[in-house]
Design a protein around this motif. Structure first.
Motif, mmCIF file in Angstrom:
data_model
loop_
_atom_site.group_PDB
_atom_site.id
_atom_site.type_symbol
_atom_site.label_atom_id
_atom_site.label_comp_id
_atom_site.label_asym_id
_atom_site.label_seq_id
_atom_site.Cartn_x
_atom_site.Cartn_y
_atom_site.Cartn_z
ATOM 1 N N LEU A 627 11.858 11.671 -4.820
ATOM 2 C CA LEU A 627 10.401 11.796 -4.775
ATOM 3 C C LEU A 627 9.837 10.449 -5.214
ATOM 4 C CD1 LEU A 627 8.217 14.687 -6.001
ATOM 5 C CD2 LEU A 627 7.760 12.423 -6.898
ATOM 6 N N TYR A 628 8.980 9.849 -4.338
ATOM 7 C CA TYR A 628 8.416 8.524 -4.626
ATOM 8 C C TYR A 628 7.319 8.682 -5.654
ATOM 9 C CZ TYR A 628 6.741 3.793 -3.874
ATOM 10 O OH TYR A 628 6.373 2.482 -4.043
ATOM 11 N N CYS A 629 7.319 7.792 -6.673
ATOM 12 C CA CYS A 629 6.334 7.956 -7.750
ATOM 13 C C CYS A 629 5.987 6.620 -8.391
ATOM 14 C CB CYS A 629 6.848 8.945 -8.789
ATOM 15 S SG CYS A 629 8.505 8.554 -9.415
ATOM 16 N N ASN A 630 5.972 5.537 -7.626
ATOM 17 C CA ASN A 630 5.741 4.218 -8.206
ATOM 18 C C ASN A 630 4.256 3.958 -8.374
ATOM 19 O OD1 ASN A 630 6.577 1.595 -9.090
ATOM 20 N ND2 ASN A 630 5.840 0.810 -7.136
ATOM 21 N N PHE A 675 10.223 12.989 -0.420
ATOM 22 C CA PHE A 675 8.786 13.241 -0.566
ATOM 23 C C PHE A 675 8.105 11.893 -0.819
ATOM 24 C CE2 PHE A 675 10.815 17.243 -1.910
ATOM 25 C CZ PHE A 675 10.212 18.123 -1.022
ATOM 26 N N PRO A 676 7.264 11.415 0.147
ATOM 27 C CA PRO A 676 6.620 10.092 0.022
ATOM 28 C C PRO A 676 5.402 10.141 -0.892
ATOM 29 C CG PRO A 676 5.925 11.121 2.037
ATOM 30 C CD PRO A 676 6.905 12.079 1.396
ATOM 31 N N CYS A 677 4.801 8.981 -1.084
ATOM 32 C CA CYS A 677 3.593 8.891 -1.902
ATOM 33 C C CYS A 677 2.441 9.441 -1.085
ATOM 34 C CB CYS A 677 3.319 7.430 -2.293
ATOM 35 S SG CYS A 677 1.850 7.244 -3.324
ATOM 36 N N THR A 678 1.949 10.610 -1.399
ATOM 37 C CA THR A 678 0.926 11.291 -0.608
ATOM 38 C C THR A 678 -0.341 10.454 -0.413
ATOM 39 O OG1 THR A 678 1.759 13.432 -1.326
ATOM 40 C CG2 THR A 678 -0.486 13.370 -0.453
ATOM 41 N N PRO A 679 -0.831 9.756 -1.451
ATOM 42 C CA PRO A 679 -2.074 8.987 -1.242
ATOM 43 C C PRO A 679 -1.976 7.956 -0.127
ATOM 44 C CG PRO A 679 -1.622 9.224 -3.567
ATOM 45 C CD PRO A 679 -0.421 9.715 -2.868
ATOM 46 N N LEU A 680 -0.812 7.484 0.233
ATOM 47 C CA LEU A 680 -0.657 6.472 1.274
ATOM 48 C C LEU A 680 -0.777 7.077 2.656
ATOM 49 C CD1 LEU A 680 2.319 4.375 -0.182
ATOM 50 C CD2 LEU A 680 -0.120 3.909 -0.341
ATOM 51 N N SER A 703 13.443 7.413 6.451
ATOM 52 C CA SER A 703 13.743 6.740 5.186
ATOM 53 C C SER A 703 12.484 6.334 4.452
ATOM 54 C CB SER A 703 14.615 5.517 5.458
ATOM 55 O OG SER A 703 14.730 4.748 4.279
ATOM 56 N N ILE A 704 12.362 6.782 3.211
ATOM 57 C CA ILE A 704 11.230 6.351 2.392
ATOM 58 C C ILE A 704 11.303 4.848 2.145
ATOM 59 C CG2 ILE A 704 10.201 6.555 0.083
ATOM 60 C CD1 ILE A 704 10.849 9.463 0.095
ATOM 61 N N LEU A 705 12.510 4.335 2.015
ATOM 62 C CA LEU A 705 12.685 2.900 1.760
ATOM 63 C C LEU A 705 12.037 2.070 2.853
ATOM 64 C CD1 LEU A 705 13.950 0.585 0.114
ATOM 65 C CD2 LEU A 705 16.052 0.886 1.459
ATOM 66 N N ALA A 706 12.101 2.570 4.090
ATOM 67 C CA ALA A 706 11.534 1.807 5.215
ATOM 68 C C ALA A 706 10.029 1.706 5.102
ATOM 69 C CB ALA A 706 11.932 2.457 6.530
ATOM 70 N N ASN A 707 9.376 2.762 4.595
ATOM 71 C CA ASN A 707 7.919 2.785 4.526
ATOM 72 C C ASN A 707 7.362 2.286 3.194
ATOM 73 O OD1 ASN A 707 7.728 3.839 7.115
ATOM 74 N ND2 ASN A 707 7.842 5.973 6.369
ATOM 75 N N HIS A 708 8.166 2.408 2.124
ATOM 76 C CA HIS A 708 7.659 2.079 0.807
ATOM 77 C C HIS A 708 8.295 0.860 0.171
ATOM 78 C CE1 HIS A 708 6.296 6.245 1.236
ATOM 79 N NE2 HIS A 708 5.432 6.036 0.218
ATOM 80 N N GLY A 709 9.206 0.309 0.828
ATOM 81 C CA GLY A 709 9.877 -0.844 0.249
ATOM 82 C C GLY A 709 10.695 -0.432 -0.964
#
Length: 722
Positions: A627-630, A675-680, A703-709
């Motif tokens: 789950l992305y949370c940065n 689960f990506p960063c919803t606000p984006l 891949s979340i890595l592809a979209n979120h670095g």
């Protein structure tokens, strides 16, 4: 009788011969006649002047003319007659005993051999001068000869002490000459008797207790001593050997018996031992000693294993005691001794689990003591489990730990068992035989059904389920049990019944209630109304079947969660008693209508990493790792990944609103879905129902890595699932 020559003096004999010469004084060659005349004178020279007138002179020369004088007229002239006054006295007379010379031969009485002995007396030779002569020494005489006796009868004339006047005495001699000797003579002098005593037993010793018998010789059956102390037993006399005997007999009559007699035969002795406790058994450790009889404090038996206790000996009865005393001295005590007194025993029971309580079902046995894995208490309802016994703490282990006939009370909650199927109106058989209901375990763990369970309705029907703990029905999670009116599948329509409740709990064909309780607490209930909302279930021969998607104690209250059983069983009725209902009710997932607990219908996008569970119609995210949370994308925290973000990820993964993360990893975004960063605005928005998540949720299939670095994510959480 003539006097024996031995009694006449020689001089007397000589004189007699001289006095018998020629009485006429002539010298004649002729003989003289008996009358005194010369019968042979022939020479004419006879000058005899015989005056007796008897001279027969033939020569013519006799001038005698006067006859001889014979005054007594006895035929003998006076000159020839020595007493011419007595005609009985003359030369021709017979000499008799009268102190007179009867035959004029100058010999008087006994001096005259011509004595007519018949006129004398009889005397007897008395050699021993005892006044009695011997009968075979008879003497006839006028005057008693010297050395003779006037009476005979002397049977031994050589012994003056033996004669008819003697006193018979005991000397084996006929002292009084009566031809009777000693005891044969009634006149025997008793003062010369010897004493004798009866010898009844013939052992040579007389009865000391009897009176003496006076006699000369030993009487038959008597002896000359009074030394026998028991004349009825020939083994008892002074010559006998003293032996040991129970009666302490004085065999040798020395007034000492058995041990008191130093001469007792030692071979007849016994070995005795001290008996300090007086129980008749001597100390087994003592060597003992020999004597005739065991005195007080002694015994012949030395098998007493405790000579200080009168209750302990080989004759004692083994009794049960805490000290395990060997009362009967057989080297076995209490339980080890088969002869132990049962009245002193206790009943013991097996205690397999060694918890101090024995098997409640075991009848036990009598024993003195409870040994290892035995006990006197038999109230253990589960003797294979050390944690189960009366008073134990109940634990969640499928057993009746406290032995109250209930299994796991306090650990079974409402909804753990769900009423999942029932047949109220069988068609193949009668209701009284074929009714049944099914209960399914949805607790997530095994459940034991034993005592304390109850079936009831809102009316009078009530039945306590009576199942012993050791016969408990164990249901695994998802497993079902069938309760029915009859357990015989041959008559109940072919149902395998786990528990038969009989006629106490009938199911109505119209409206009724099925209420399942445990330990007084409600577990599940279904109120059905075949005349109302449940009318779809009103079909004879068909069970009411709960849709597996709604296998829940709350969901099964809704008639929409039920359908008619489709499968045929047994005798032709329909349903799946005891089996899964999975294929009985059609799935509603993907039918275009979002229903109870359904999260999304249909599922958009490829969703390659997730899928919709056809039973629950809910998304399955159990394989999602991040789950992305940065930074500003933190889902729950103030910024950056934290525990709150990790908890949200766990709720999404498990589908449990109470789930929390025990641990998690903070790392750079993974090159996989999550689960990506919803606000984006990245990913696809999804609707998750009843997961306890209050934020919008998006799913990114790529891949979340592809979209979120290289942004941070919560990864690989260890989640709870309470």
């Amino acid at each position: 009788m003539r006097i024996p020559s031995i009694l006449l003096p020689l001089a007397l004999t000589t004189g007699l011969f001289m006095a018998c010469g020629d009485k006429d004084g002539n010298t004649d060659s002729g003989s003289i006649g008996d009358d005194g005349t010369d019968t042979t004178d022939t020479d004419g020279t006879d000058t005899d002047t015989d005056t007796d007138g008897t001279d027969t002179d033939t020569d013519g020369t006799d001038t005698d003319t006067t006859g001889p004088v014979d005054e007594d007229g006895d035929g003998y002239p006076a000159d020839e007659d020595c007493d011419d006054t007595n005609p009985a006295v003359n030369p021709g007379a017979t000499e008799v005993c009268n102190d007179i010379d009867d035959d004029c031969d100058d010999l008087v009485d006994d001096q005259d051999d011509d004595l007519d002995l018949a006129t004398g007396s009889v005397f007897y030779g008395d050699a021993d001068a005892d006044g009695f002569g011997a009968d075979d020494a008879e003497i006839q005489a006028c005057v008693q000869p010297e050395g003779s006796a006037t009476v005979g009868g002397d049977c031994d004339d050589g012994d003056a002490a033996i004669n008819p006047d003697a006193t018979e005495v005991c000397d084996e001699i006929d002292n009084d000459c009566d031809d009777l000797i000693d005891d044969a003579d009634d006149s025997v002098d008793g003062t010369t008797f010897s004493e004798f005593w009866i010898d009844a037993d013939g052992d040579g010793f007389g009865d000391a207790a009897s009176d003496a018998i006076g006699a000369c010789a030993v009487p038959d059956g008597a002896v000359d001593n009074a030394l026998d102390c028991n004349d009825d037993d020939d083994a008892i006399n002074p010559d006998a050997t003293e032996i040991c005997d129970d009666a302490d007999v004085d065999e040798d009559c020395n007034e000492l018996a058995d041990d008191d007699d130093a001469g007792v035969d030692t071979s007849t002795m016994i070995t005795v031992y001290p008996d300090a406790d007086g129980d008749g058994f001597g100390d087994m450790d003592d060597a003992g000693w020999t004597e005739c009889d065991a005195d007080e404090g002694e015994t012949t038996d030395h098998s007493d294993c405790n000579d200080g206790d009168g209750d302990i000996n080989p004759d004692a009865t083994e009794v049960c005691d805490d000290a395990d005393v060997d009362e009967d001295c057989n080297e076995l005590a209490d339980n080890a001794d088969d002869g132990a007194d049962e009245s002193t025993m206790i009943t013991v029971y097996p205690d397999v689990d060694d918890d101090g309580f024995g098997d409640i079902h075991d009848e036990g046995w009598l024993a003195c003591d409870a040994e290892a894995y035995e006990t006197t208490d038999h109230s253990d309802c589960n003797d294979d489990d050390e944690y189960s016994y009366p008073g134990a703490d109940e634990i969640d282990d499928l057993y009746d730990n406290d032995c109250d006939s209930l299994c796991d009370e306090g650990f079974i909650a409402e909804g753990d068992l769900v009423i999942s199927e029932f047949l109220a109106d069988p068609a193949a058989v009668s209701d009284s035989e074929g009714e049944w209901l099914e209960i399914t375990n949805v607790s997530g763990a095994e459940i034991a059904i034993c005592g304390g369970w109850n079936l009831s309705d809102d009316g009078a029907d009530d039945h306590d389920i009576d199942i012993a703990p050791d016969e408990a029905i164990i249901l695994a999670d998802g497993e079902a049990a069938v309760f029915g009116r009859n357990a015989d599948s041959a008559v109940n329509g072919g149902v395998t019944v786990d528990y038969a409740y009989g006629s106490a709990y009938p199911l109505a064909n119209g409206n009724d209630e099925i209420i399942l309780s445990f330990d007084g607490y409600l577990i599940d209930e279904v109120w059905y109304d075949f005349d109302g909302d449940w009318s779809d279930m009103d079909a004879a021969g068909y069970s009411a079947t709960l849709n597996d998607f709604w296998l829940d104690a709350e969901d099964n209250d809704d008639p929409a969660a039920w359908c008619l059983g489709a499968s045929t069983f047994g005798s032709g009725d329909h349903g799946t008693p005891g089996a899964s209902n999975e294929d009985e009710c059609p799935s509603t997932c993907g039918d275009g209508t979002i229903e109870l607990d359904e999260e999304y219908d249909p599922a958009p996008g490829p969703f390659s990493a997730v899928f919709v569970d056809e039973h629950t119609c809910r998304w399955d995210f159990s394989d999602v790792n991040q789950l992305y949370c940065n930074g500003g994308c933190s889902w729950a925290g103030g910024g950056g990944c934290d525990d709150a973000d990790a908890d949200i990820l766990c709720k999404l993964i498990t589908g449990n609103p109470d789930s929390e993360a025990i641990s998690w990893t903070a790392t750079t975004a993974l090159a996989e879905p999550g689960f990506p960063c919803t606000p984006l605005g990245l990913g696809t928005a999804i609707d998750v129902v009843d997961r306890g998540v209050s934020v919008d949720v998006s799913w990114q299939d790529s891949s979340i890595l592809a979209n979120h670095g290289a942004g941070d994510v919560v990864a690989y959480p260890d989640c709870t699932d309470p």
